[in-house]
Enzyme design. Structure first.
Site, PDB file in Angstrom:
ATOM      1  N   LYS A  84       7.024   1.445   8.940  1.00 28.87           N
ATOM      2  CA  LYS A  84       5.931   1.499   7.983  1.00 28.87           C
ATOM      3  C   LYS A  84       4.667   1.966   8.672  1.00 28.87           C
ATOM      4  O   LYS A  84       4.591   1.959   9.911  1.00 28.87           O
ATOM      5  CB  LYS A  84       5.705   0.115   7.359  1.00 28.87           C
ATOM      6  CG  LYS A  84       6.776  -0.241   6.335  1.00 28.87           C
ATOM      7  CD  LYS A  84       6.720  -1.686   5.854  1.00 28.87           C
ATOM      8  CE  LYS A  84       5.399  -2.035   5.262  1.00 28.87           C
ATOM      9  NZ  LYS A  84       4.958  -1.071   4.207  1.00 28.87           N
ATOM     10  N   ALA A 105       7.930   1.567   2.130  1.00 30.23           N
ATOM     11  CA  ALA A 105       8.363   1.751   3.525  1.00 30.23           C
ATOM     12  C   ALA A 105       8.572   3.243   3.756  1.00 30.23           C
ATOM     13  O   ALA A 105       8.802   4.014   2.819  1.00 30.23           O
ATOM     14  CB  ALA A 105       9.653   0.980   3.806  1.00 30.23           C
ATOM     15  N   THR A 127       4.284   4.388  -3.597  1.00 26.95           N
ATOM     16  CA  THR A 127       5.292   3.621  -4.358  1.00 26.95           C
ATOM     17  C   THR A 127       4.698   2.285  -4.804  1.00 26.95           C
ATOM     18  O   THR A 127       4.827   1.879  -5.956  1.00 26.95           O
ATOM     19  CB  THR A 127       6.559   3.388  -3.514  1.00 26.95           C
ATOM     20  OG1 THR A 127       6.963   4.617  -2.917  1.00 26.95           O
ATOM     21  CG2 THR A 127       7.687   2.822  -4.365  1.00 26.95           C
ATOM     22  N   THR A 170       0.838  -1.203   0.000  1.00 22.50           N
ATOM     23  CA  THR A 170       0.000   0.000   0.000  1.00 22.50           C
ATOM     24  C   THR A 170       0.876   1.257   0.000  1.00 22.50           C
ATOM     25  O   THR A 170       1.956   1.250   0.591  1.00 22.50           O
ATOM     26  CB  THR A 170      -0.910   0.005   1.246  1.00 22.50           C
ATOM     27  OG1 THR A 170      -1.819  -1.106   1.144  1.00 22.50           O
ATOM     28  CG2 THR A 170      -1.720   1.292   1.350  1.00 22.50           C
ATOM     29  N   GLU A 186      -0.569  -4.872   6.397  1.00 22.86           N
ATOM     30  CA  GLU A 186       0.737  -5.057   5.743  1.00 22.86           C
ATOM     31  C   GLU A 186       1.597  -6.026   6.546  1.00 22.86           C
ATOM     32  O   GLU A 186       2.251  -6.901   6.005  1.00 22.86           O
ATOM     33  CB  GLU A 186       1.461  -3.721   5.622  1.00 22.86           C
ATOM     34  CG  GLU A 186       0.856  -2.783   4.595  1.00 22.86           C
ATOM     35  CD  GLU A 186       1.558  -1.444   4.544  1.00 22.86           C
ATOM     36  OE1 GLU A 186       2.139  -1.026   5.563  1.00 22.86           O
ATOM     37  OE2 GLU A 186       1.541  -0.811   3.478  1.00 22.86           O
TER      38      GLU A 186
HETATM   39  O1  DER Z   1       1.735   2.645   5.162  1.00 23.98           O
HETATM   40  C1  DER Z   1       2.755   2.135   4.673  1.00 23.98           C
HETATM   41  O2  DER Z   1       3.565   1.479   5.362  1.00 23.98           O
HETATM   42  C2  DER Z   1       3.038   2.347   3.223  1.00 23.98           C
HETATM   43  O3  DER Z   1       3.893   1.321   2.804  1.00 23.98           O
HETATM   44  C3  DER Z   1       3.603   3.762   2.960  1.00 23.98           C
HETATM   45  O4  DER Z   1       3.846   4.453   4.145  1.00 23.98           O
HETATM   46  C4  DER Z   1       4.862   3.760   2.085  1.00 23.98           C
HETATM   47  O5  DER Z   1       5.176   5.089   1.772  1.00 23.98           O
HETATM   48  P1  DER Z   1       5.056   5.649   0.263  1.00 23.98           P
HETATM   49  O6  DER Z   1       3.650   6.098   0.063  1.00 23.98           O
HETATM   50  O7  DER Z   1       6.072   6.768   0.255  1.00 23.98           O
HETATM   51  O8  DER Z   1       5.425   4.521  -0.680  1.00 23.98           O
END
Ligand code: DER
Length: 223
Positions: A94, A83, A28, A25, A103
């Site tokens: 995360k 992450a 990225t 999620t 996750e």
């Molecule tokens: O919630 C989470 O852990 C998501 O992986 C997210 O925080 C990752 O960050 P990004 O939106 O910069 O990819």
């Protein structure tokens, strides 16, 4: 050049026919899911996706990626996720996207985890990024008081409309502003034993490959 997109597209190359794939999620992971969707459509890639949020489920369904819940599969072959911070010894924070609980559940039952980031996420020590703690709403103010007394500068996460955020799991998130976490394993154990804490955003000894998007293209780091 979109470094998150570079990492997301590179990670999708690790997905093979027949795999059960955890779909992460965040901004990225969105690029990774789009690329898997493209491969399903254009290459006939055959996988089963296991999503980590309602948001990713909606995206995967729109791309006709076949899905099952974590409880309908024997295990997950590979989970690809974003992450918020990755330390020099490859521990992670995360939960910036409020998806940490599902996750972590999917990651727990995955044979292999890949994290996809841009280089802003790579840090020496964890803690600059606020540490998300998923908590049961009933008693969350008591936890806020506890964390305040500890000097962790807790904030209750709000949604886009300024209301208290409710996660996909029906919980709240308290973000701790720690600046630096000297011993993530020890701190994780401390959080685990707090009544009302459902899960926290310390992902420890989880990742086996990190893909960093940067101006030279994807940099792959084997942990
Ligand atoms: O919630 C989470 O852990 C998501 O992986 C997210 O925080 C990752 O960050 P990004 O939106 O910069 O990819």
């Amino acid at each position: 050049m979109n470094f998150k997109k570079i990492a997301g597209i590179e990670a999708a190359k690790y997905v093979k026919d027949g795999m059960i794939v955890g779909l992460g999620t965040g901004s990225t992971a969105k690029y990774m899911v789009d690329e898997i969707g493209r491969r399903v459509k254009e290459e006939g890639l055959t996988i089963t996706g296991v999503t980590t949020s309602n948001e990713t489920e909606r995206q995967a369904k729109s791309l006709n990626i076949p899905l099952k819940s974590i409880d309908e599969v024997p295990y997950v072959d590979l989970t690809i996720d974003g992450a918020d911070e990755i330390s020099a010894d490859f521990q992670g924070i995360k939960g910036g996207g409020a998806a940490l609980l599902f996750e972590k559940i999917v990651a727990t039952y995955s044979k292999k985890c890949i994290w996809i980031v841009d280089d802003s996420k790579m840090v020496e020590k964890l803690g600059k990024f606020p540490l998300p703690i998923e908590v049961i709403p009933y008693g969350s103010q008591q936890l806020m008081h506890l964390f305040e007394e500890k000097g962790y500068q807790p904030t209750l996460r709000l949604d886009d409309e300024g209301k208290t955020l409710i996660t996909d799991g029906g919980h709240n998130i308290i973000d701790l502003h720690l600046n630096e976490i000297d011993n993530p394993v020890e701190f994780g154990h401390y959080l685990d034993q707090l009544v009302g804490v459902v899960e926290h955003g310390l992902f420890l000894n989880t990742v086996s490959l990190v893909i960093v998007g940067n101006q030279d293209g994807p940099q792959t780091i084997k942990v």
